[in-house]
Design a protein around this motif. Structure first.
Motif, PDB file in Angstrom:
ATOM      1  N   GLY A  85       1.410 -11.586  37.424  1.00 16.35           N
ATOM      2  CA  GLY A  85       1.968 -11.115  36.165  1.00 16.35           C
ATOM      3  C   GLY A  85       2.678  -9.784  36.231  1.00 16.35           C
ATOM      4  O   GLY A  85       3.229  -9.329  35.221  1.00 16.35           O
ATOM      5  N   GLN A  86       2.706  -9.134  37.396  1.00 17.13           N
ATOM      6  CA  GLN A  86       3.449  -7.886  37.522  1.00 17.13           C
ATOM      7  C   GLN A  86       4.931  -8.202  37.703  1.00 17.13           C
ATOM      8  O   GLN A  86       5.286  -9.253  38.230  1.00 17.13           O
ATOM      9  CB  GLN A  86       2.929  -7.087  38.718  1.00 17.13           C
ATOM     10  CG  GLN A  86       1.502  -6.598  38.550  1.00 17.13           C
ATOM     11  CD  GLN A  86       1.046  -5.781  39.739  1.00 17.13           C
ATOM     12  OE1 GLN A  86       1.711  -5.723  40.785  1.00 17.13           O
ATOM     13  NE2 GLN A  86      -0.112  -5.135  39.596  1.00 17.13           N
ATOM     14  N   PHE A  87       5.807  -7.294  37.218  1.00 14.01           N
ATOM     15  CA  PHE A  87       7.237  -7.583  37.302  1.00 14.01           C
ATOM     16  C   PHE A  87       8.018  -6.358  37.727  1.00 14.01           C
ATOM     17  O   PHE A  87       7.569  -5.210  37.590  1.00 14.01           O
ATOM     18  CB  PHE A  87       7.762  -8.107  35.964  1.00 14.01           C
ATOM     19  CG  PHE A  87       7.849  -7.062  34.888  1.00 14.01           C
ATOM     20  CD1 PHE A  87       9.031  -6.360  34.653  1.00 14.01           C
ATOM     21  CD2 PHE A  87       6.745  -6.770  34.072  1.00 14.01           C
ATOM     22  CE1 PHE A  87       9.102  -5.412  33.666  1.00 14.01           C
ATOM     23  CE2 PHE A  87       6.820  -5.815  33.086  1.00 14.01           C
ATOM     24  CZ  PHE A  87       7.996  -5.128  32.872  1.00 14.01           C
ATOM     25  N   LYS A  88       9.190  -6.629  38.275  1.00 19.25           N
ATOM     26  CA  LYS A  88      10.143  -5.585  38.645  1.00 19.25           C
ATOM     27  C   LYS A  88      11.424  -5.843  37.872  1.00 19.25           C
ATOM     28  O   LYS A  88      11.873  -6.987  37.773  1.00 19.25           O
ATOM     29  CB  LYS A  88      10.405  -5.626  40.156  1.00 19.25           C
ATOM     30  CG  LYS A  88      11.290  -4.484  40.661  1.00 19.25           C
ATOM     31  CD  LYS A  88      11.415  -4.556  42.166  1.00 19.25           C
ATOM     32  CE  LYS A  88      12.272  -3.403  42.705  1.00 19.25           C
ATOM     33  NZ  LYS A  88      11.718  -2.092  42.382  1.00 19.25           N
ATOM     34  N   SER A  89      12.038  -4.806  37.308  1.00 19.63           N
ATOM     35  CA  SER A  89      13.228  -4.980  36.467  1.00 19.63           C
ATOM     36  C   SER A  89      14.429  -4.288  37.091  1.00 19.63           C
ATOM     37  O   SER A  89      14.298  -3.307  37.824  1.00 19.63           O
ATOM     38  CB  SER A  89      12.974  -4.426  35.062  1.00 19.63           C
ATOM     39  OG  SER A  89      12.692  -3.033  35.106  1.00 19.63           O
ATOM     40  N   PHE A  90      15.608  -4.811  36.754  1.00 13.56           N
ATOM     41  CA  PHE A  90      16.870  -4.268  37.221  1.00 13.56           C
ATOM     42  C   PHE A  90      17.852  -4.209  36.033  1.00 13.56           C
ATOM     43  O   PHE A  90      17.947  -5.162  35.275  1.00 13.56           O
ATOM     44  CB  PHE A  90      17.485  -5.146  38.327  1.00 13.56           C
ATOM     45  CG  PHE A  90      16.588  -5.338  39.518  1.00 13.56           C
ATOM     46  CD1 PHE A  90      16.631  -4.462  40.591  1.00 13.56           C
ATOM     47  CD2 PHE A  90      15.706  -6.412  39.551  1.00 13.56           C
ATOM     48  CE1 PHE A  90      15.811  -4.665  41.681  1.00 13.56           C
ATOM     49  CE2 PHE A  90      14.881  -6.597  40.648  1.00 13.56           C
ATOM     50  CZ  PHE A  90      14.925  -5.730  41.709  1.00 13.56           C
ATOM     51  N   GLY A  91      18.597  -3.123  35.943  1.00 18.18           N
ATOM     52  CA  GLY A  91      19.607  -2.993  34.894  1.00 18.18           C
ATOM     53  C   GLY A  91      19.247  -1.953  33.850  1.00 18.18           C
ATOM     54  O   GLY A  91      18.137  -1.406  33.831  1.00 18.18           O
ATOM     55  N   ASP A  92      20.207  -1.672  32.974  1.00 21.25           N
ATOM     56  CA  ASP A  92      20.058  -0.676  31.905  1.00 21.25           C
ATOM     57  C   ASP A  92      20.098  -1.396  30.560  1.00 21.25           C
ATOM     58  O   ASP A  92      21.067  -2.099  30.245  1.00 21.25           O
ATOM     59  CB  ASP A  92      21.192   0.351  31.999  1.00 21.25           C
ATOM     60  CG  ASP A  92      21.036   1.469  30.978  1.00 21.25           C
ATOM     61  OD1 ASP A  92      19.994   1.516  30.287  1.00 21.25           O
ATOM     62  OD2 ASP A  92      21.972   2.294  30.856  1.00 21.25           O
ATOM     63  N   ILE A  93      19.053  -1.238  29.794  1.00 22.42           N
ATOM     64  CA  ILE A  93      18.994  -1.968  28.506  1.00 22.42           C
ATOM     65  C   ILE A  93      19.954  -1.370  27.469  1.00 22.42           C
ATOM     66  O   ILE A  93      20.219  -1.994  26.435  1.00 22.42           O
ATOM     67  CB  ILE A  93      17.553  -1.988  27.941  1.00 22.42           C
ATOM     68  CG1 ILE A  93      17.074  -0.564  27.646  1.00 22.42           C
ATOM     69  CG2 ILE A  93      16.621  -2.700  28.893  1.00 22.42           C
ATOM     70  CD1 ILE A  93      15.709  -0.519  26.976  1.00 22.42           C
ATOM     71  N   GLN A  94      20.467  -0.163  27.669  1.00 21.76           N
ATOM     72  CA  GLN A  94      21.480   0.464  26.791  1.00 21.76           C
ATOM     73  C   GLN A  94      21.010   0.551  25.332  1.00 21.76           C
ATOM     74  O   GLN A  94      21.764   0.328  24.403  1.00 21.76           O
ATOM     75  CB  GLN A  94      22.798  -0.316  26.869  1.00 21.76           C
ATOM     76  CG  GLN A  94      23.372  -0.416  28.267  1.00 21.76           C
ATOM     77  CD  GLN A  94      24.594  -1.303  28.343  1.00 21.76           C
ATOM     78  OE1 GLN A  94      25.143  -1.698  27.318  1.00 21.76           O
ATOM     79  NE2 GLN A  94      25.037  -1.618  29.562  1.00 21.76           N
ATOM     80  N   GLY A  95      19.727   0.837  25.185  1.00 24.28           N
ATOM     81  CA  GLY A  95      19.178   0.983  23.831  1.00 24.28           C
ATOM     82  C   GLY A  95      18.926  -0.322  23.115  1.00 24.28           C
ATOM     83  O   GLY A  95      18.557  -0.329  21.933  1.00 24.28           O
ATOM     84  N   GLN A  96      19.135  -1.460  23.776  1.00 21.13           N
ATOM     85  CA  GLN A  96      18.952  -2.765  23.129  1.00 21.13           C
ATOM     86  C   GLN A  96      17.497  -3.194  23.231  1.00 21.13           C
ATOM     87  O   GLN A  96      16.817  -2.949  24.227  1.00 21.13           O
ATOM     88  CB  GLN A  96      19.864  -3.795  23.793  1.00 21.13           C
ATOM     89  CG  GLN A  96      19.731  -5.198  23.192  1.00 21.13           C
ATOM     90  CD  GLN A  96      20.759  -6.155  23.787  1.00 21.13           C
ATOM     91  OE1 GLN A  96      21.878  -5.750  24.080  1.00 21.13           O
ATOM     92  NE2 GLN A  96      20.358  -7.405  23.969  1.00 21.13           N
ATOM     93  N   GLU A  97      17.028  -3.846  22.208  1.00 22.68           N
ATOM     94  CA  GLU A  97      15.651  -4.353  22.214  1.00 22.68           C
ATOM     95  C   GLU A  97      15.608  -5.646  23.033  1.00 22.68           C
ATOM     96  O   GLU A  97      16.331  -6.595  22.741  1.00 22.68           O
ATOM     97  CB  GLU A  97      15.190  -4.609  20.783  1.00 22.68           C
ATOM     98  CG  GLU A  97      13.729  -5.043  20.709  1.00 22.68           C
ATOM     99  CD  GLU A  97      13.253  -5.238  19.278  1.00 22.68           C
ATOM    100  OE1 GLU A  97      12.137  -5.726  19.085  1.00 22.68           O
ATOM    101  OE2 GLU A  97      14.042  -4.913  18.356  1.00 22.68           O
ATOM    102  N   LEU A  98      14.733  -5.673  24.023  1.00 22.06           N
ATOM    103  CA  LEU A  98      14.642  -6.828  24.922  1.00 22.06           C
ATOM    104  C   LEU A  98      13.860  -7.957  24.286  1.00 22.06           C
ATOM    105  O   LEU A  98      12.979  -7.743  23.433  1.00 22.06           O
ATOM    106  CB  LEU A  98      13.978  -6.419  26.245  1.00 22.06           C
ATOM    107  CG  LEU A  98      14.749  -5.391  27.093  1.00 22.06           C
ATOM    108  CD1 LEU A  98      13.908  -4.988  28.309  1.00 22.06           C
ATOM    109  CD2 LEU A  98      16.087  -5.955  27.537  1.00 22.06           C
ATOM    110  N   ALA A  99      14.173  -9.170  24.738  1.00 23.08           N
ATOM    111  CA  ALA A  99      13.419 -10.333  24.277  1.00 23.08           C
ATOM    112  C   ALA A  99      12.038 -10.333  24.910  1.00 23.08           C
ATOM    113  O   ALA A  99      11.866  -9.957  26.076  1.00 23.08           O
ATOM    114  CB  ALA A  99      14.175 -11.604  24.630  1.00 23.08           C
ATOM    115  N   ALA A 100      11.047 -10.719  24.143  1.00 23.15           N
ATOM    116  CA  ALA A 100       9.666 -10.757  24.659  1.00 23.15           C
ATOM    117  C   ALA A 100       9.469 -11.978  25.557  1.00 23.15           C
ATOM    118  O   ALA A 100       9.936 -13.073  25.240  1.00 23.15           O
ATOM    119  CB  ALA A 100       8.685 -10.784  23.503  1.00 23.15           C
ATOM    120  N   ILE A 101       8.782 -11.762  26.685  1.00 25.10           N
ATOM    121  CA  ILE A 101       8.467 -12.851  27.625  1.00 25.10           C
ATOM    122  C   ILE A 101       6.958 -13.059  27.602  1.00 25.10           C
ATOM    123  O   ILE A 101       6.186 -12.131  27.882  1.00 25.10           O
ATOM    124  CB  ILE A 101       8.955 -12.519  29.044  1.00 25.10           C
ATOM    125  CG1 ILE A 101      10.474 -12.296  29.047  1.00 25.10           C
ATOM    126  CG2 ILE A 101       8.577 -13.630  30.025  1.00 25.10           C
ATOM    127  CD1 ILE A 101      11.009 -11.849  30.385  1.00 25.10           C
TER     128      ILE A 101
END
Length: 456
Positions: A85-101
């Motif tokens: 269940g651990q994750f690694k992320s890439f990219g810039d969210i630019q202040g946007q709210e991410l979708a829940a997984i």
């Protein structure tokens, strides 16, 4: 406020624009739903597959480094989950709210399923794919951060604007038809009146300016119809009043031409001709006076004088008429100083008292009273004569109107006296009305301001 024509036009325009915009949005979205979904979903899927192939061909660290430097991360955000269940992320969210997984979604991907997230039901904003690496299977979730491609958006916006303009114009046309309909009715009614048809019924139920205009127009048409009828009656009455003395003058003039006319008959014929000529002259003078009064070209010549004394002088001047029939006067005249046109009001009392004497019975009584009420004076002139029917009371102030419909000679007159009287009283900002009952007499009530307005 909403009944105002200006408000209606503004509201119609705003509602047309808003309704056209809303409907156009749904139409444009419905037309381009498939293309919009494809425009968003396919690039997202292809990008996720490209990332999967990178991790399949390169060692994990090199793949992470490569993905970390990808230019496409400006438009996509990547999350890679492992088995615990651990994750690694890439990219810039630019202040946007991410979708829940959710954990359930991660487990589905780890089992080899593909997960898509489209909360609006229109397009996919996130996709999850199984990721096979050298350390085992992981779950990669790629989420869209940037907007769709510019050409597609431009095309969608242009079509949306076209739909919006078209539907907004259609709604505005419908609203305009509703607003213009009463104006068309008024235009048609104007043409009918211009053609001499005054029986106009607009049946406009709107309120506000248009409703007021329609009501005023119907009132104007009714008044014009009455005016036309008055004109017809006027011509008829003038013709009758002129024809009668002319016939008498012509007849007696021919009689004078006979050789065998005696001296007494000749004098009688001449007296009749003179009397008829005088009657025509008086009628002409009355018509001219009424015309001047109605055009208001004859200005009031105001002066302050004693009203009760004026009425007494008029009664004395009419003595030959009332004394010959043994008519008495019962006077209750309060001393009143009034500012008015002396000669014009003298004509008023002469006309009213002359009628009272004319229609009173022999040995009758005429009552005249003056009362004060604040800044007005009320004059009542009552007789116990033949009276006036309720139907005739509505018309006695019309020119040429006579209560003796047969125009016989018992009560001589042109029917102009009361019309002149009413006009003079109106010019003094006063009022005149009648109370009468057939067989019981008539009362004329004249109300005048103590000080009239006008040029002295």
């Amino acid at each position: 406020m909403i009944n105002s024509l200006y408000t209606r036009i503004v509201l119609s325009f705003l509602l047309s624009v808003i309704a056209g915009t809303v409907v156009s949005f749904f139409i444009a979205t419905w037309v381009y739903e498939e293309q919009l979904n494809e425009n968003l979903q396919l690039p997202l899927l292809h990008f996720a597959q490209d990332i999967s192939r990178i991790y399949e061909k390169f060692p994990l660290d090199e793949a992470n480094t490569f993905v970390q430097g990808m230019h496409q991360l400006k438009s996509y955000y990547i999350r890679i989950y492992d088995q615990i269940g651990q994750f690694k992320s890439f990219g810039d969210i630019q202040g946007q709210e991410l979708a829940a997984i959710t954990t359930d979604q991660v487990e589905k991907v780890l089992r080899g399923e593909v997960v898509q997230l489209n909360p609006s039901g229109l397009s996919t904003v996130m996709i999850g794919l199984p990721l096979h690496t050298e350390v085992g299977t992981k779950a990669i979730f790629v989420e869209l951060i940037g907007p769709p491609s510019a050409p597609f958006i431009l095309k969608w916006i242009l079509n949306f604007i076209l739909y919006s303009l078209g539907l907004g114009s259609l709604f505005m046309v419908v609203a305009t038809i509703y607003l213009v309909r009463p104006i068309k009715k008024l235009t048609k009614a104007t043409r009918l009146i211009a053609d001499g048809n005054f029986s106009v019924q607009l049946n406009i139920k709107q309120k506000g300016e248009l409703g007021t205009l329609a009501k005023s127009f119907e009132e104007m048409a009714h008044e014009l119809q009455q005016l036309e009828q008055m004109r017809i009656d006027f011509v008829s009455n003038v013709s009758h009043e002129v024809q009668s003395p002319l016939t008498s003058i012509s007849g007696y003039a021919r009689a004078l031409k006979q050789v065998n006319v005696s001296e007494n008959e000749r004098k009688r014929y001449l007296d009749i001709i003179i009397a008829e000529a005088n009657r025509m002259s008086k009628m002409s003078d009355s018509l001219l006076k009424l015309s001047l009064l109605e055009s208001q070209s004859q200005l009031l010549k105001l002066q302050t004088y004693s009203l009760d004394e004026q009425i007494r002088r008029v009664i004395v001047a009419l003595q030959p008429q009332w004394s010959a029939r043994n008519i008495r006067f019962d006077l209750h005249l309060k001393a009143v100083q009034i500012t008015a046109d002396h000669d014009q009001l003298s004509q008023v009392w002469t006309n009213i008292l002359g009628n009272s004497i004319k229609f009173s019975r022999d040995d009758g009584v005429i009552m005249v009273s003056i009362d004060l009420d604040t800044n007005i004076v009320i004059v009542r002139l009552s007789d116990n004569g033949i009276g006036i029917s309720e139907e005739d009371q509505k018309r006695i102030f019309e020119r040429f109107f006579k209560t003796d419909r047969s125009h016989n000679r018992k009560y001589e007159g042109s029917g102009m006296g009361l019309a002149i009287t009413k006009k003079i009283v109106s010019l003094h900002q006063g009022d005149i009305r009648v109370e009468s009952e057939p067989g019981k007499g008539t009362t004329m009530i004249v109300t005048l301001p103590i000080s009239a307005q006008g040029d002295q």
